[in-house]
Write an enzyme that holds these catalytic residues in place. Structure first.
Site, short mmCIF file in Angstrom:
data_model
loop_
_atom_site.label_atom_id
_atom_site.label_comp_id
_atom_site.label_asym_id
_atom_site.label_seq_id
_atom_site.Cartn_x
_atom_site.Cartn_y
_atom_site.Cartn_z
N ASN A 1 10.37 -13.95 1.14
CA ASN A 1 9.17 -13.42 0.79
C ASN A 1 8.69 -12.55 1.96
OD1 ASN A 1 5.98 -14.93 -0.09
ND2 ASN A 1 6.54 -12.77 -0.23
N ASN B 1 2.46 -12.77 8.83
CA ASN B 1 3.50 -12.54 9.57
C ASN B 1 4.19 -14.01 9.70
OD1 ASN B 1 1.37 -13.31 11.15
ND2 ASN B 1 2.41 -12.34 12.99
N GLU C 1 -2.21 -11.82 1.26
CA GLU C 1 -1.79 -11.51 -0.23
C GLU C 1 -0.35 -11.08 -0.51
OE1 GLU C 1 -4.03 -10.45 1.81
OE2 GLU C 1 -4.97 -8.61 1.41
N GLU D 1 -8.29 -16.29 15.33
CA GLU D 1 -7.08 -16.00 16.21
C GLU D 1 -6.55 -14.68 15.93
OE1 GLU D 1 -5.60 -18.01 18.26
OE2 GLU D 1 -6.89 -19.91 17.68
N GLY E 1 -5.59 -10.28 17.11
CA GLY E 1 -4.50 -9.38 17.44
C GLY E 1 -4.03 -9.64 18.89
N CYS F 1 1.82 -11.64 16.79
CA CYS F 1 0.49 -11.36 17.67
C CYS F 1 0.92 -11.48 19.17
CB CYS F 1 -0.54 -12.19 17.33
SG CYS F 1 -0.09 -13.92 17.27
N GLU G 1 -5.34 -23.18 18.89
CA GLU G 1 -4.45 -24.02 17.95
C GLU G 1 -3.25 -24.62 18.48
OE1 GLU G 1 -3.57 -21.09 14.70
OE2 GLU G 1 -5.19 -21.96 13.75
P1 NAD Z 1 -5.38 -9.19 8.14
O1 NAD Z 1 -6.52 -9.20 9.04
O2 NAD Z 1 -5.26 -8.07 7.31
O3 NAD Z 1 -5.57 -10.39 7.11
C1 NAD Z 1 -5.40 -11.77 7.35
C2 NAD Z 1 -6.03 -12.48 6.27
O4 NAD Z 1 -7.41 -12.18 5.95
C3 NAD Z 1 -5.39 -12.45 5.13
O5 NAD Z 1 -5.34 -13.60 4.25
C4 NAD Z 1 -6.44 -11.41 4.28
O6 NAD Z 1 -6.33 -11.40 2.93
C5 NAD Z 1 -7.77 -11.94 4.86
N1 NAD Z 1 -8.95 -10.91 4.71
C6 NAD Z 1 -8.98 -9.69 4.56
N2 NAD Z 1 -10.10 -9.34 4.62
C7 NAD Z 1 -10.93 -10.37 4.67
C8 NAD Z 1 -12.34 -10.49 4.63
N3 NAD Z 1 -13.11 -9.56 4.49
N4 NAD Z 1 -12.75 -11.93 4.92
C9 NAD Z 1 -12.00 -13.01 5.07
N5 NAD Z 1 -10.79 -12.82 4.90
C10 NAD Z 1 -10.22 -11.65 4.88
O7 NAD Z 1 -4.31 -9.45 8.91
P2 NAD Z 1 -2.80 -9.50 8.63
O8 NAD Z 1 -2.31 -7.95 8.43
O9 NAD Z 1 -2.12 -10.22 7.43
O10 NAD Z 1 -2.04 -9.82 9.95
C11 NAD Z 1 -1.74 -9.33 10.97
C12 NAD Z 1 -2.73 -9.68 12.13
O11 NAD Z 1 -2.83 -11.00 12.52
C13 NAD Z 1 -2.25 -8.91 13.35
O12 NAD Z 1 -3.37 -8.03 14.20
C14 NAD Z 1 -1.69 -10.00 14.08
O13 NAD Z 1 -1.88 -9.71 15.76
C15 NAD Z 1 -2.85 -10.99 13.93
N6 NAD Z 1 -2.27 -12.27 14.22
C16 NAD Z 1 -3.00 -12.98 15.22
C17 NAD Z 1 -2.38 -14.44 15.49
C18 NAD Z 1 -2.79 -15.11 16.45
O14 NAD Z 1 -2.53 -16.25 16.58
N7 NAD Z 1 -3.71 -14.77 17.47
C19 NAD Z 1 -1.20 -14.84 14.74
C20 NAD Z 1 -0.29 -14.11 13.65
C21 NAD Z 1 -1.08 -12.96 13.50
#
Ligand code: NAD
Length: 497
Positions: A110, A170, A196, A267, A269, A301, A477
């Site tokens: 996936n 991720n 998604e 948590e 970027g 991240c 976390e």
């Molecule tokens: P994203 O912000 O696009 O989506 C994250 C989640 O939020 C998804 O499930 C998405 O469907 C949901 N979402 C989208 N819009 C929303 C809204 N308006 N309200 C509530 N939920 C909503 O992130 P992504 O592209 O899936 O993941 C990558 C990002 O995540 C990068 O910026 C990365 O650095 C960050 N990240 C941070 C950590 C950490 O521990 N700090 C860990 C992993 C990833």
């Protein structure tokens, strides 16, 4: 096993792995979305549609929250002896151990992660997280406090209530576990909304938790996009939002949660700076620098996506990195020697490419590496690339690219290295490679980040908290701190006369 609802290609390539046709998991029942809509799930290695999952809308999110609310208020989980909750989580860990190969394959198919990584990192971490919080559950207890009054005064450690856990694409399993395991250990009920693009392992996890004895309604999963996510965040019956994702979405989530004063941990970027001092073991430091930016195809991240190198060794390090980029195995996530798999989806690939296109037409930037990806696979491949000649306030240095792309900058003094490292809006992870123990502690203290590695990178453990400062978010976390986020304290004072 057969492929259900997926393309035959997936079964052929992955030895009959069953790719689940998704259903929402609400109140212990598997359901379609209320309006019947679905999201196609792509195989990142080929670009082909593997299966579909329901695209939950506002009504589905509300239904899941209702199930979680009823389960919480009814009290069979929240009022259960924490030791018994812990036993159920330990049972879940055992069941996961028995299905480890299947979970590793599902996560790889996936998310496009190399199978050697899901087998050795993602799935063991998932299991350890349930074990860790299963064990910590038995330590949840209040304390009697002397008050100097004629009263018996004590504290109770209580669950917060209904938790909305929203996770990114991720690290689907790991970042689900870092929320679900402590939330359940503390006695909360959960609605989980995975990203998604990568929801498949979350649906399988729901099966395991149910089989381990988590009662109906205590753990629910809604697959869908930001519509479902935002509905959860705005629902007044949700007591706490645990969000991991991008800084831009995290800001919206924090705003929406704060409007109704819901608890929130976010948590977000990162733009991790990895500093190589000239006194380091340079061969080891180069190896670390490569792992730090290619791990998980740079979709990490805590990626070490900015390299700062002390000037006397700068040229040698850059040449070695450029050379290495051409030799890192990029390819099919199911090949045992693959180090860099495809990116998880087309939108992520397009975003990273846009930075590289900009760099290629930017006269002052040298683009090194790149190329060398599997031809004609249809997959979302991108080879590791180094950007030399970048300036501190360029977008390559300031913005999270989130792919296998490394910027390199020289520095002359320790103070300058710290200033450059701290000079972005983010503050998640940082690291330094040095042979000087005094410098190691001095610089670790000066770096503004939630975690700092010395002579290594991405050494993570469920016992060690992680989280951000600045625009990387707040809350922690993992570790006991991760459990604290899901508990609240009540004081009880009983008059004695
Ligand atoms: P994203 O912000 O696009 O989506 C994250 C989640 O939020 C998804 O499930 C998405 O469907 C949901 N979402 C989208 N819009 C929303 C809204 N308006 N309200 C509530 N939920 C909503 O992130 P992504 O592209 O899936 O993941 C990558 C990002 O995540 C990068 O910026 C990365 O650095 C960050 N990240 C941070 C950590 C950490 O521990 N700090 C860990 C992993 C990833």
């Amino acid at each position: 096993m057969t492929v259900t609802g997926g393309s035959d290609g997936v079964a052929e390539r992955h030895g009959g792995l069953e790719v689940p046709p998704g259903r929402l998991f609400i109140g212990g029942q598997w359901r379609a979305a209320a309006d019947g809509s679905v999201t196609e799930i792509l195989d990142p290695a080929t670009g082909a549609v593997m299966t579909t999952v329901p695209r939950a809308g506002v009504r589905d999110a509300a239904r899941a929250v209702e199930a979680a609310r009823i389960a919480f208020d009814e009290g069979s989980w929240s009022g259960m002896n924490p030791r018994e909750r812990g036993r159920i989580l330990l049972r879940a860990a055992e069941l996961l151990r028995g299905r480890a190969a299947e979970f590793a394959a599902l996560e790889s198919v996936n998310a496009g992660k190399p199978i050697t990584f899901t087998r050795n990192i993602d799935v063991p971490t998932l299991i350890e997280t349930f074990e860790y919080y299963g064990a910590l559950a038995s330590g949840i207890e209040g304390a009697a406090r002397p008050t100097g009054r004629p009263a018996l005064a004590y504290t109770r450690r209580e669950p917060v209530g209904v938790v909305a856990a929203i996770t990114p694409f991720n690290f689907p399993l790991i970042l689900s576990a870092t929320k679900i395991a402590p939330a359940l250990a503390a006695g909360n009920t959960v609605v989980h909304k995975p990203a998604e693009e990568t929801p498949l392992s979350a649906l399988r996890l729901a099966e395991v938790l149910r089989d381990a004895g988590v009662p109906d309604g205590v753990h629910n999963v809604v697959t869908g996009d930001g519509t479902a996510g935002e509905s959860l965040v705005r629902d007044p019956r949700v007591d706490k939002v645990a969000f991991t994702g991008s800084t831009s979405v995290g800001r919206r989530v924090a705003q929406a949660a704060s409007e109704r004063l819901a608890k929130v941990t976010i948590e977000l970027g990162g733009k991790g700076a990895n500093i190589i001092f000239a006194d380091a073991d340079i061969v080891a430091a180069i190896q670390t620098a490569i792992q730090a930016f290619v791990f998980n195809t740079g979709q990490f991240c805590m990626s070490g996506s900015r390299l700062l190198v002390e000037r006397p060794v700068y040229r040698d390090v850059v040449e070695a990195l450029a050379d290495a980029c051409g030799h890192i195995p990029v390819g099919d996530p199911f090949a045992e020697d693959t180090v860099v798999g495809p990116m998880a989806g087309p939108r992520h690939l397009a975003k990273v490419r846009s930075y590289l296109d900009r760099a290629a037409s930017d006269g002052s930037v040298r683009v090194l590496g790149g190329g060398n990806t599997p031809a004609d696979s249809g997959g979302f491949y991108l080879a590791p690339t180094v950007l030399d000649g970048v300036t501190q306030y360029s977008p390559y240095v300031q913005e999270e690219i989130f792919g296998p792309v490394l910027t390199v900058q020289p520095f002359d003094t320790e103070e300058e290295a710290v200033r450059l490292a701290n000079g972005t809006p983010y503050g998640l992870a940082a690291g330094l490679q040095t042979g000087d123990i005094g410098r190691a502690h001095r610089v670790a203290a000066a770096l503004r980040a939630g975690i700092v590695w010395v002579n290594g990178w991405a050494v993570l453990d469920v016992a060690m908290p992680f989280g951000g400062c600045k625009q990387s978010g707040y809350g922690r976390e993992n570790g006991p701190e991760g459990l604290e986020e899901y508990l609240q304290t009540k004081s009880v004072v009983v008059a004695l006369g």
